[in-house]
Design a protein around this motif. Structure first.
Motif, PDB file in Angstrom:
ATOM      1  N   ILE A  98       4.911  36.456   2.379  1.00 23.11           N
ATOM      2  CA  ILE A  98       3.454  36.311   2.449  1.00 23.11           C
ATOM      3  C   ILE A  98       3.169  34.822   2.580  1.00 23.11           C
ATOM      4  O   ILE A  98       3.341  34.049   1.628  1.00 23.11           O
ATOM      5  N   GLY A  99       2.771  34.418   3.771  1.00 21.85           N
ATOM      6  CA  GLY A  99       2.663  32.996   4.079  1.00 21.85           C
ATOM      7  C   GLY A  99       1.250  32.454   4.001  1.00 21.85           C
ATOM      8  O   GLY A  99       0.289  33.166   3.712  1.00 21.85           O
ATOM      9  N   GLY A 100       1.155  31.153   4.282  1.00 22.28           N
ATOM     10  CA  GLY A 100      -0.137  30.479   4.333  1.00 22.28           C
ATOM     11  C   GLY A 100      -0.632  30.424   5.765  1.00 22.28           C
ATOM     12  O   GLY A 100      -0.129  31.120   6.649  1.00 22.28           O
ATOM     13  N   GLU A 101      -1.629  29.594   5.996  1.00 18.52           N
ATOM     14  CA  GLU A 101      -2.189  29.458   7.342  1.00 18.52           C
ATOM     15  C   GLU A 101      -1.277  28.603   8.218  1.00 18.52           C
ATOM     16  O   GLU A 101      -0.645  27.660   7.744  1.00 18.52           O
ATOM     17  N   ASP A 102      -1.237  28.924   9.503  1.00 15.83           N
ATOM     18  CA  ASP A 102      -0.379  28.177  10.423  1.00 15.83           C
ATOM     19  C   ASP A 102      -0.797  26.716  10.555  1.00 15.83           C
ATOM     20  O   ASP A 102       0.008  25.878  10.969  1.00 15.83           O
ATOM     21  N   SER A 103      -2.035  26.407  10.218  1.00 15.89           N
ATOM     22  CA  SER A 103      -2.506  25.023  10.318  1.00 15.89           C
ATOM     23  C   SER A 103      -1.884  24.127   9.252  1.00 15.89           C
ATOM     24  O   SER A 103      -1.939  22.900   9.351  1.00 15.89           O
ATOM     25  N   ILE A 104      -1.291  24.740   8.232  1.00 10.33           N
ATOM     26  CA  ILE A 104      -0.669  23.979   7.145  1.00 10.33           C
ATOM     27  C   ILE A 104       0.809  23.791   7.455  1.00 10.33           C
ATOM     28  O   ILE A 104       1.545  24.765   7.632  1.00 10.33           O
ATOM     29  N   GLU A 105       1.265  22.564   7.520  1.00 13.48           N
ATOM     30  CA  GLU A 105       2.645  22.299   7.896  1.00 13.48           C
ATOM     31  C   GLU A 105       3.634  22.957   6.946  1.00 13.48           C
ATOM     32  O   GLU A 105       4.660  23.494   7.369  1.00 13.48           O
ATOM     33  N   ALA A 106       3.337  22.932   5.645  1.00 14.59           N
ATOM     34  CA  ALA A 106       4.243  23.539   4.668  1.00 14.59           C
ATOM     35  C   ALA A 106       4.437  25.018   4.975  1.00 14.59           C
ATOM     36  O   ALA A 106       5.542  25.563   4.813  1.00 14.59           O
ATOM     37  N   SER A 107       3.369  25.687   5.406  1.00 12.01           N
ATOM     38  CA  SER A 107       3.460  27.100   5.744  1.00 12.01           C
ATOM     39  C   SER A 107       4.395  27.315   6.930  1.00 12.01           C
ATOM     40  O   SER A 107       5.246  28.219   6.917  1.00 12.01           O
ATOM     41  N   ARG A 108       4.259  26.491   7.940  1.00 14.50           N
ATOM     42  CA  ARG A 108       5.111  26.618   9.127  1.00 14.50           C
ATOM     43  C   ARG A 108       6.570  26.343   8.783  1.00 14.50           C
ATOM     44  O   ARG A 108       7.478  27.027   9.264  1.00 14.50           O
ATOM     45  N   GLU A 109       6.816  25.353   7.936  1.00 14.20           N
ATOM     46  CA  GLU A 109       8.185  24.985   7.591  1.00 14.20           C
ATOM     47  C   GLU A 109       8.843  26.034   6.688  1.00 14.20           C
ATOM     48  O   GLU A 109      10.028  26.359   6.854  1.00 14.20           O
ATOM     49  N   VAL A 146       0.832  -1.201   0.000  1.00 16.04           N
ATOM     50  CA  VAL A 146       0.000   0.000   0.000  1.00 16.04           C
ATOM     51  C   VAL A 146       0.872   1.258   0.000  1.00 16.04           C
ATOM     52  O   VAL A 146       1.867   1.335   0.736  1.00 16.04           O
ATOM     53  N   ILE A 147       0.492   2.232  -0.829  1.00 15.38           N
ATOM     54  CA  ILE A 147       1.004   3.597  -0.741  1.00 15.38           C
ATOM     55  C   ILE A 147      -0.101   4.434  -0.105  1.00 15.38           C
ATOM     56  O   ILE A 147      -1.186   4.558  -0.663  1.00 15.38           O
ATOM     57  N   TYR A 148       0.156   4.979   1.078  1.00 14.42           N
ATOM     58  CA  TYR A 148      -0.826   5.771   1.813  1.00 14.42           C
ATOM     59  C   TYR A 148      -0.430   7.228   1.655  1.00 14.42           C
ATOM     60  O   TYR A 148       0.630   7.653   2.126  1.00 14.42           O
ATOM     61  N   ALA A 149      -1.278   8.027   0.970  1.00 17.17           N
ATOM     62  CA  ALA A 149      -0.876   9.376   0.562  1.00 17.17           C
ATOM     63  C   ALA A 149      -1.814  10.457   1.068  1.00 17.17           C
ATOM     64  O   ALA A 149      -2.992  10.213   1.346  1.00 17.17           O
ATOM     65  N   ARG A 150      -1.263  11.662   1.147  1.00 14.70           N
ATOM     66  CA  ARG A 150      -2.034  12.867   1.456  1.00 14.70           C
ATOM     67  C   ARG A 150      -1.719  13.918   0.390  1.00 14.70           C
ATOM     68  O   ARG A 150      -0.592  14.026  -0.080  1.00 14.70           O
ATOM     69  N   LEU A 151      -2.730  14.697   0.024  1.00 13.89           N
ATOM     70  CA  LEU A 151      -2.544  15.731  -0.986  1.00 13.89           C
ATOM     71  C   LEU A 151      -1.680  16.870  -0.449  1.00 13.89           C
ATOM     72  O   LEU A 151      -0.851  17.424  -1.167  1.00 13.89           O
ATOM     73  N   ILE A 152      -1.868  17.215   0.829  1.00 11.21           N
ATOM     74  CA  ILE A 152      -1.084  18.267   1.472  1.00 11.21           C
ATOM     75  C   ILE A 152      -0.223  17.624   2.549  1.00 11.21           C
ATOM     76  O   ILE A 152      -0.700  16.802   3.332  1.00 11.21           O
ATOM     77  N   THR A 153       1.043  17.988   2.597  1.00 11.64           N
ATOM     78  CA  THR A 153       1.977  17.406   3.553  1.00 11.64           C
ATOM     79  C   THR A 153       1.471  17.578   4.980  1.00 11.64           C
ATOM     80  O   THR A 153       1.122  18.686   5.399  1.00 11.64           O
ATOM     81  N   GLN A 154       1.448  16.482   5.728  1.00 14.62           N
ATOM     82  CA  GLN A 154       0.941  16.552   7.102  1.00 14.62           C
ATOM     83  C   GLN A 154       1.296  15.293   7.886  1.00 14.62           C
ATOM     84  O   GLN A 154       1.603  14.239   7.314  1.00 14.62           O
ATOM     85  N   GLN A 155       1.260  15.422   9.219  1.00 17.41           N
ATOM     86  CA  GLN A 155       1.393  14.260  10.080  1.00 17.41           C
ATOM     87  C   GLN A 155       0.038  13.564  10.152  1.00 17.41           C
ATOM     88  O   GLN A 155      -1.002  14.229  10.223  1.00 17.41           O
ATOM     89  N   VAL A 156       0.044  12.242  10.132  1.00 13.51           N
ATOM     90  CA  VAL A 156      -1.202  11.483  10.101  1.00 13.51           C
ATOM     91  C   VAL A 156      -1.193  10.400  11.174  1.00 13.51           C
ATOM     92  O   VAL A 156      -0.146   9.990  11.665  1.00 13.51           O
ATOM     93  N   SER A 157      -2.394   9.973  11.517  1.00 14.63           N
ATOM     94  CA  SER A 157      -2.577   8.772  12.328  1.00 14.63           C
ATOM     95  C   SER A 157      -3.156   7.719  11.402  1.00 14.63           C
ATOM     96  O   SER A 157      -4.310   7.827  10.973  1.00 14.63           O
ATOM     97  N   VAL A 158      -2.359   6.737  11.067  1.00 11.54           N
ATOM     98  CA  VAL A 158      -2.793   5.764  10.071  1.00 11.54           C
ATOM     99  C   VAL A 158      -3.597   4.651  10.731  1.00 11.54           C
ATOM    100  O   VAL A 158      -3.408   4.340  11.915  1.00 11.54           O
ATOM    101  N   PRO A 159      -4.528   4.034   9.995  1.00 10.85           N
ATOM    102  CA  PRO A 159      -5.278   2.898  10.542  1.00 10.85           C
ATOM    103  C   PRO A 159      -4.338   1.767  10.946  1.00 10.85           C
ATOM    104  O   PRO A 159      -3.388   1.450  10.217  1.00 10.85           O
ATOM    105  N   ALA A 160      -4.575   1.190  12.092  1.00 11.79           N
ATOM    106  CA  ALA A 160      -3.702   0.119  12.594  1.00 11.79           C
ATOM    107  C   ALA A 160      -3.625  -1.048  11.609  1.00 11.79           C
ATOM    108  O   ALA A 160      -2.587  -1.711  11.497  1.00 11.79           O
ATOM    109  N   ARG A 161      -4.701  -1.266  10.854  1.00  7.68           N
ATOM    110  CA  ARG A 161      -4.735  -2.413   9.940  1.00  7.68           C
ATOM    111  C   ARG A 161      -3.743  -2.293   8.789  1.00  7.68           C
ATOM    112  O   ARG A 161      -3.456  -3.276   8.112  1.00  7.68           O
ATOM    113  N   LEU A 162      -3.222  -1.085   8.562  1.00  9.13           N
ATOM    114  CA  LEU A 162      -2.248  -0.928   7.484  1.00  9.13           C
ATOM    115  C   LEU A 162      -1.009  -1.788   7.707  1.00  9.13           C
ATOM    116  O   LEU A 162      -0.301  -2.133   6.766  1.00  9.13           O
TER     117      LEU A 162
END
Length: 340
Positions: A183-194, A121-137
């Motif tokens: 001119i940055g993005g929202e703080d909730s977006i990890e890419a913006s913070r980085e 499985v490739i488990y992907a997100r459209l926007i870079t972020q930390q995730v909690s993946v399903p244990a079944r993965l």
């Protein structure tokens, strides 16, 4: 009745994974399987009477790509096309499963995968972020693409946003600018913070004092960039260069600069982020940072193939960061001597 020989029988006899057996028997291109392993699998298949006729050779190992969003965002194409291209090179088939990031949908998708001959499985997100993946993965070899987790044995690949923000800012400093707005993005977006961390690090590296008045939020929109530029122009000492969180923000800056009768890059330099398709056609063409989504996707599939070929390999949550490339065009120029 004699039991029909299976790939599992060959895998058990040779001490390799079923995926390795499948790749050998399908003669999948690009796979890094040793000659000794390949010979052992083929010999055991012949010995136990496994049918390697044309019908079986048409079957390819199946991997699943679970992704939360397949909207019209320009980022999704690089991720999906990169996975598909790498999978094809390695002899895999890909099934893409959009889940909207919904927990129930993800569990339903995993239930469905359990009924299929999915090997990874490739488990992907459209926007870079930390995730909690399903244990079944953990039931499948899994690689996280454009996301990561702090727990669980899942290797991941993400863009190096902090370094990218630093490179973008340094390119403006190297052109002679010291009054550089961000001119940055929202703080909730990890890419913006980085990226703003990278901006601040670049200033520190060149001994340029940080000025909070030069840092504004523009969200992810043209309007946000337009309004932020207007505010910057009210400063007693406006910036001579602007680093934008994304290309859409940069478009807003272009519009506001034209309205103020300021020329890009003669009066103000601008750098964007994302390298969206229209940026080469902007007037002037926009210098921008390119997210390495296709390269990240290739790596994710290659890492998955490595896990499949080496089932005894210890799994961990190692994070691989890919460098963003600067696409130099015409929106950045040396600072005018009159503004120094």
């Amino acid at each position: 009745m004699t039991k029909k020989a299976t790939m599992s029988d060959i895998a058990a006899a040779c001490g390799v994974s079923q995926a390795t057996v499948s790749l050998v028997l399908n003669n999948s291109p690009g796979t890094r399987i040793s000659a000794a392993t390949r010979e052992a699998v083929l010999s055991k298949a012949a010995e136990i009477g496994y049918n390697t006729g044309p019908r079986r050779l048409e079957r390819r190992p199946l991997i699943a790509m679970m992704i939360n969003d397949v909207s019209s965002s320009p980022h999704v194409a690089g991720l999906i096309e990169g996975v598909a291209e790498a999978a094809n090179e390695l002899g895999f088939l890909v099934s893409v499963m959009p889940t909207a990031g919904n927990e129930e949908t993800e569990h339903a998708a995993l239930d469905h995968l359990a009924t299929l001959p999915v090997i990874g499985v490739i488990y992907a997100r459209l926007i870079t972020q930390q995730v909690s993946v399903p244990a079944r993965l953990s039931e499948w070899p899994t690689v996280l693409l454009n996301c990561y987790t702090s727990d669980g044995p899942f290797p991941s690949v993400v863009p190096g946003d902090l370094v990218a923000g630093m490179k973008a800012t340094l390119s403006l400093i190297d052109a002679g600018h010291t009054r550089i707005a961000y001119i940055g993005g929202e703080d909730s977006i990890e890419a913006s913070r980085e990226r703003i961390k990278g901006y601040r690090r670049a200033l520190m590296m060149r001994d340029i004092p940080f000025d909070s008045a030069l840092v504004l939020k523009g969200g992810w929109t043209i309007t946000g960039g337009y309004n932020a530029f207007k505010r910057l122009q009210t400063l007693n000492e406006p910036p001579t260069a602007i680093c934008c969180f994304c290309d859409r923000t940069a478009m807003g800056v272009y519009a506001a600069a034209a309205e103020a009768r300021l020329s890009i890059p003669d009066d103000i330099s601008v750098i964007g982020f994302d390298n969206e398709s229209y940026t080469a056609d902007m007037l002037p063409p926009l210098t921008t940072m390119e997210l390495p989504h296709a390269d990240m996707a290739h790596y994710a599939v290659e890492k998955l193939a490595e896990l499949l070929l080496k089932p005894r390999l210890k799994r961990d949550n190692q994070k691989m960061k890919f460098e963003c490339e600067i696409i130099e065009r015409k929106s950045v120029a040396p600072i005018s001597p009159l503004k120094q």
